[in-house]
Design a protein around this motif. Structure first.
Motif, PDB file in Angstrom:
ATOM      1  N   VAL A  26       0.732  -1.194  -0.036  1.00  7.07           N
ATOM      2  CA  VAL A  26       0.073  -0.064   0.071  1.00  7.07           C
ATOM      3  C   VAL A  26       0.934   1.162  -0.118  1.00  7.07           C
ATOM      4  O   VAL A  26       0.414   2.325  -0.393  1.00  7.07           O
ATOM      5  CB  VAL A  26      -0.910  -0.002   1.295  1.00  7.07           C
ATOM      6  CG1 VAL A  26      -1.599   1.443   1.397  1.00  7.07           C
ATOM      7  CG2 VAL A  26      -1.904  -1.380   1.234  1.00  7.07           C
ATOM      8  N   ALA A  27       2.081   1.291   0.886  1.00  7.22           N
ATOM      9  CA  ALA A  27       2.736   2.548   0.924  1.00  7.22           C
ATOM     10  C   ALA A  27       3.383   2.585  -0.325  1.00  7.22           C
ATOM     11  O   ALA A  27       3.866   3.846  -0.858  1.00  7.22           O
ATOM     12  CB  ALA A  27       3.849   2.061   2.049  1.00  7.22           C
ATOM     13  N   SER A  28       3.743   1.837  -1.262  1.00  8.83           N
ATOM     14  CA  SER A  28       4.579   1.892  -2.639  1.00  8.83           C
ATOM     15  C   SER A  28       3.394   2.229  -3.804  1.00  8.83           C
ATOM     16  O   SER A  28       3.902   3.335  -4.353  1.00  8.83           O
ATOM     17  CB  SER A  28       5.034   0.444  -2.938  1.00  8.83           C
ATOM     18  OG  SER A  28       5.477   0.560  -4.406  1.00  8.83           O
ATOM     19  N   ARG A  29       1.974   1.852  -3.246  1.00  3.52           N
ATOM     20  CA  ARG A  29       1.092   2.444  -4.209  1.00  3.52           C
ATOM     21  C   ARG A  29       0.831   3.735  -4.158  1.00  3.52           C
ATOM     22  O   ARG A  29       0.481   4.620  -5.024  1.00  3.52           O
ATOM     23  CB  ARG A  29      -0.257   1.629  -4.101  1.00  3.52           C
ATOM     24  CG  ARG A  29      -1.432   2.021  -4.900  1.00  3.52           C
ATOM     25  CD  ARG A  29      -2.534   1.203  -4.495  1.00  3.52           C
ATOM     26  NE  ARG A  29      -3.817   1.744  -4.996  1.00  3.52           N
ATOM     27  CZ  ARG A  29      -5.030   1.411  -4.742  1.00  3.52           C
ATOM     28  NH1 ARG A  29      -5.133   0.237  -3.941  1.00  3.52           N
ATOM     29  NH2 ARG A  29      -5.996   2.039  -5.163  1.00  3.52           N
ATOM     30  N   PHE A  30       0.709   4.471  -2.640  1.00  5.59           N
ATOM     31  CA  PHE A  30       0.427   5.669  -2.504  1.00  5.59           C
ATOM     32  C   PHE A  30       1.366   6.394  -2.233  1.00  5.59           C
ATOM     33  O   PHE A  30       1.105   7.664  -1.807  1.00  5.59           O
ATOM     34  CB  PHE A  30      -0.555   5.688  -1.468  1.00  5.59           C
ATOM     35  CG  PHE A  30      -2.277   5.173  -1.642  1.00  5.59           C
ATOM     36  CD1 PHE A  30      -3.060   5.870  -2.398  1.00  5.59           C
ATOM     37  CD2 PHE A  30      -2.252   3.770  -1.586  1.00  5.59           C
ATOM     38  CE1 PHE A  30      -4.322   5.401  -2.804  1.00  5.59           C
ATOM     39  CE2 PHE A  30      -3.590   3.159  -1.835  1.00  5.59           C
ATOM     40  CZ  PHE A  30      -4.455   4.225  -2.543  1.00  5.59           C
ATOM     41  N   GLY A  31       2.695   6.107  -2.393  1.00  4.84           N
ATOM     42  CA  GLY A  31       4.025   7.143  -1.928  1.00  4.84           C
ATOM     43  C   GLY A  31       3.984   7.557  -0.510  1.00  4.84           C
ATOM     44  O   GLY A  31       4.277   8.391  -0.049  1.00  4.84           O
ATOM     45  N   ILE A  32       3.628   6.682   0.535  1.00  5.75           N
ATOM     46  CA  ILE A  32       3.791   6.665   1.852  1.00  5.75           C
ATOM     47  C   ILE A  32       5.059   6.349   2.413  1.00  5.75           C
ATOM     48  O   ILE A  32       5.490   5.059   2.083  1.00  5.75           O
ATOM     49  CB  ILE A  32       2.830   5.777   2.732  1.00  5.75           C
ATOM     50  CG1 ILE A  32       1.226   6.293   2.051  1.00  5.75           C
ATOM     51  CG2 ILE A  32       2.778   6.188   4.244  1.00  5.75           C
ATOM     52  CD1 ILE A  32      -0.024   5.394   2.573  1.00  5.75           C
ATOM     53  N   PRO A  33       5.743   7.189   3.278  1.00  2.00           N
ATOM     54  CA  PRO A  33       7.090   7.018   3.451  1.00  2.00           C
ATOM     55  C   PRO A  33       7.278   5.666   4.314  1.00  2.00           C
ATOM     56  O   PRO A  33       8.465   5.004   4.620  1.00  2.00           O
ATOM     57  CB  PRO A  33       7.526   8.267   4.173  1.00  2.00           C
ATOM     58  CG  PRO A  33       6.313   8.878   4.203  1.00  2.00           C
ATOM     59  CD  PRO A  33       5.236   8.519   3.447  1.00  2.00           C
ATOM     60  N   GLN A  34       6.455   5.410   5.237  1.00  3.81           N
ATOM     61  CA  GLN A  34       6.500   4.617   6.383  1.00  3.81           C
ATOM     62  C   GLN A  34       5.620   3.344   6.228  1.00  3.81           C
ATOM     63  O   GLN A  34       4.533   3.659   6.111  1.00  3.81           O
ATOM     64  CB  GLN A  34       6.538   4.999   7.819  1.00  3.81           C
ATOM     65  CG  GLN A  34       7.667   6.002   7.932  1.00  3.81           C
ATOM     66  CD  GLN A  34       7.676   6.711   9.584  1.00  3.81           C
ATOM     67  OE1 GLN A  34       8.457   6.061  10.187  1.00  3.81           O
ATOM     68  NE2 GLN A  34       6.938   7.822   9.486  1.00  3.81           N
ATOM     69  N   ALA A  35       5.814   1.930   6.395  1.00  6.23           N
ATOM     70  CA  ALA A  35       5.078   1.047   6.353  1.00  6.23           C
ATOM     71  C   ALA A  35       5.326   0.186   7.816  1.00  6.23           C
ATOM     72  O   ALA A  35       6.516  -0.174   7.793  1.00  6.23           O
ATOM     73  CB  ALA A  35       5.063   0.129   5.086  1.00  6.23           C
ATOM     74  N   PHE A  36       4.313  -0.681   8.292  1.00  7.63           N
ATOM     75  CA  PHE A  36       4.657  -1.399   9.179  1.00  7.63           C
ATOM     76  C   PHE A  36       3.458  -2.480   9.344  1.00  7.63           C
ATOM     77  O   PHE A  36       2.320  -2.422   9.077  1.00  7.63           O
ATOM     78  CB  PHE A  36       4.147  -0.528  10.725  1.00  7.63           C
ATOM     79  CG  PHE A  36       5.126   0.855  10.743  1.00  7.63           C
ATOM     80  CD1 PHE A  36       6.452   0.805  11.323  1.00  7.63           C
ATOM     81  CD2 PHE A  36       4.518   1.759  10.394  1.00  7.63           C
ATOM     82  CE1 PHE A  36       7.110   1.738  11.367  1.00  7.63           C
ATOM     83  CE2 PHE A  36       5.240   3.082  10.603  1.00  7.63           C
ATOM     84  CZ  PHE A  36       6.696   3.166  11.245  1.00  7.63           C
ATOM     85  N   ASP A  37       4.131  -3.759   9.850  1.00  8.08           N
ATOM     86  CA  ASP A  37       3.323  -5.065   9.877  1.00  8.08           C
ATOM     87  C   ASP A  37       2.911  -4.918  11.522  1.00  8.08           C
ATOM     88  O   ASP A  37       2.142  -5.829  11.743  1.00  8.08           O
ATOM     89  CB  ASP A  37       4.325  -6.130   9.687  1.00  8.08           C
ATOM     90  CG  ASP A  37       4.765  -6.359   8.257  1.00  8.08           C
ATOM     91  OD1 ASP A  37       3.966  -5.836   7.332  1.00  8.08           O
ATOM     92  OD2 ASP A  37       5.487  -6.998   8.043  1.00  8.08           O
ATOM     93  N   ARG A  38       3.314  -4.178  12.309  1.00  7.72           N
ATOM     94  CA  ARG A  38       2.774  -4.062  13.494  1.00  7.72           C
ATOM     95  C   ARG A  38       2.379  -2.603  13.876  1.00  7.72           C
ATOM     96  O   ARG A  38       2.784  -1.649  13.556  1.00  7.72           O
ATOM     97  CB  ARG A  38       3.881  -4.239  14.760  1.00  7.72           C
ATOM     98  CG  ARG A  38       4.670  -5.638  14.597  1.00  7.72           C
ATOM     99  CD  ARG A  38       5.818  -5.549  15.634  1.00  7.72           C
ATOM    100  NE  ARG A  38       5.301  -5.258  17.039  1.00  7.72           N
ATOM    101  CZ  ARG A  38       5.715  -4.174  17.673  1.00  7.72           C
ATOM    102  NH1 ARG A  38       6.265  -3.274  16.932  1.00  7.72           N
ATOM    103  NH2 ARG A  38       5.378  -3.934  18.742  1.00  7.72           N
ATOM    104  N   TRP A  39       0.867  -2.829  14.152  1.00  8.80           N
ATOM    105  CA  TRP A  39       0.336  -1.394  14.470  1.00  8.80           C
ATOM    106  C   TRP A  39       0.848  -0.661  15.659  1.00  8.80           C
ATOM    107  O   TRP A  39       0.770   0.720  15.714  1.00  8.80           O
ATOM    108  CB  TRP A  39      -1.216  -1.677  14.448  1.00  8.80           C
ATOM    109  CG  TRP A  39      -1.606  -2.648  15.824  1.00  8.80           C
ATOM    110  CD1 TRP A  39      -1.980  -3.856  15.644  1.00  8.80           C
ATOM    111  CD2 TRP A  39      -2.031  -2.129  17.099  1.00  8.80           C
ATOM    112  NE1 TRP A  39      -2.243  -4.372  16.824  1.00  8.80           N
ATOM    113  CE2 TRP A  39      -2.224  -3.369  17.637  1.00  8.80           C
ATOM    114  CE3 TRP A  39      -2.062  -0.981  17.773  1.00  8.80           C
ATOM    115  CZ2 TRP A  39      -2.702  -3.337  19.042  1.00  8.80           C
ATOM    116  CZ3 TRP A  39      -2.259  -0.962  19.066  1.00  8.80           C
ATOM    117  CH2 TRP A  39      -2.521  -2.130  19.844  1.00  8.80           C
ATOM    118  N   GLU A  40       1.389  -1.301  16.477  1.00  9.93           N
ATOM    119  CA  GLU A  40       1.878  -0.575  17.739  1.00  9.93           C
ATOM    120  C   GLU A  40       3.071   0.502  17.160  1.00  9.93           C
ATOM    121  O   GLU A  40       3.479   1.302  17.738  1.00  9.93           O
ATOM    122  CB  GLU A  40       2.661  -1.657  18.696  1.00  9.93           C
ATOM    123  CG  GLU A  40       1.492  -2.616  19.257  1.00  9.93           C
ATOM    124  CD  GLU A  40       1.251  -4.014  18.720  1.00  9.93           C
ATOM    125  OE1 GLU A  40       0.850  -4.686  19.104  1.00  9.93           O
ATOM    126  OE2 GLU A  40       1.586  -3.870  17.318  1.00  9.93           O
TER     127      GLU A  40
END
Length: 346
Positions: A42-56
């Motif tokens: 999703v981050a790659s698709r929308f150009g979002i700088p940070q992606a996490f597999d943990r919501w914390e």
């Protein structure tokens, strides 16, 4: 610039990320998903700088607003951690699995001094805002009764798979998914609820799950009756297992006039007068990447714009629904589910 982190890649991807990205002074800086690798996609698709597999980890990142979009089972723990880190919070509806959790969320958010909002985006829809103004201006006189009908076939097929939506323990069911929105609207227009009645039913009691059938514990039909402090009575009729779809259809009747919203056209009539169209059309364009019904999607864009002004400029929070509003609605949901658990034989 308002820095937003979105937890969840369902409604978050379909609506929230495109909506916030369409607001000039908001930026989605992080996204999280419990599905490994999904946030990175999703981050790659929308150009979002940070992606996490943990919501914390998202909550611990450098941001201002946390948007919580997963199923209601997760709302309380995610909200609790977010406010503990002094993050402002936008939480999906229904607020929680039950009123006890909602009360805890409200107490924690108020103690932390953060802005807390429930995603009741229909408060920002132009037609529904106009209904609010017309009632306040006395167009219908004193409100006496209201009816909201939302009937669809989205889960009418018994072959449709079992999901969390089928599980009351996770916050599934039509009361939370649709009823919370409509109850909140009636509260927004008519004031505090003083008494509740209703019934909830599960017409399709089993759904396919893996190689067999799994019991459905969440309601797929409900009717809610509400009495308001001002004396008006409201009814909400909900179903996701009808053969055809109709609504949202809204009727508000007073001692001097009436309002009808159907197919997103608003009509009004005064005593002994003809019905005339009062529609206030939506004027916003659909943001790039948004894949959702315009009523809900564009109303959320307006909510995102409003929240940005609240958090950056100190604008008044009203008319956004707060955790206090979410708790009031959750109490109604709990009461109807309790009533629906036992019928009185005649």
């Amino acid at each position: 610039m308002l820095r937003v982190g979105v937890i969840g890649t369902g409604f978050g991807v379909q609506v929230q990320i495109p909506a916030f990205q369409s607001v000039p002074r908001a930026r989605v800086v992080a996204v999280a998903s419990r599905t490994p690798g999904k946030a990175a996609q999703v981050a790659s698709r929308f150009g979002i700088p940070q992606a996490f597999d943990r919501w914390e980890a998202l909550i611990e990142a450098d941001l201002d607003l946390v948007s919580i979009t997963p199923q209601p089972l997760w709302h309380r723990p995610m909200s609790s951690l977010a406010v503990a880190h002094r993050r402002h919070v936008l939480c999906e509806k229904p607020m929680a699995v039950n009123a006890g959790e909602a009360a805890q969320m409200l107490a924690e958010a108020e103690a932390a001094g953060v802005v807390h909002v429930i995603d009741h985006e229909l408060r920002f829809n132009p037609n529904r805002r106009r209904i609010k103004r017309l009632i306040e201006d006395g167009f219908i006189g004193r409100p006496r009764h209201a009816l909201i009908t939302v009937v669809s076939d989205v889960r009418a097929d018994p072959a449709g798979p079992w999901t969390w939506w089928s599980d009351a323990a996770q916050g599934g069911g039509v009361l939370g998914a649709q009823g919370s929105h409509q109850i909140d609207l009636l509260r927004y227009w008519l004031g505090d609820v003083t008494a509740v009645g209703g019934a909830a039913e599960t017409f399709i009691g089993e759904r396919p799950d893996g190689g067999g059938l799994r019991p459905v514990t969440a309601e797929d039909f409900a009717v809610v009756s509400l009495r308001f402090a001002g004396g008006a009575v409201g009814t909400v009729l909900l179903s996701v297992v009808a053969a055809t779809s109709r609504g949202p259809r809204i009727e508000v009747w007073g001692d001097e006039g009436s309002l009808l919203l159907d197919d997103e056209r608003l009509w009004g009539a005064r005593r002994s007068g003809a019905w005339r169209e009062l529609t206030e059309p939506e004027t916003l364009p659909v943001p790039p990447g948004m894949d959702y019904a315009p009523l809900w999607g564009l109303s959320f864009v307006r909510l995102a714009q409003h929240l940005t002004e609240v958090l950056l400029d100190g604008a008044p929070l009203a008319p956004a629904a707060t955790y206090r509003d979410g708790l009031a609605t959750q109490r109604v949901l709990d009461a109807v589910r309790t009533a629906g658990a036992s019928w009185q034989a005649l």
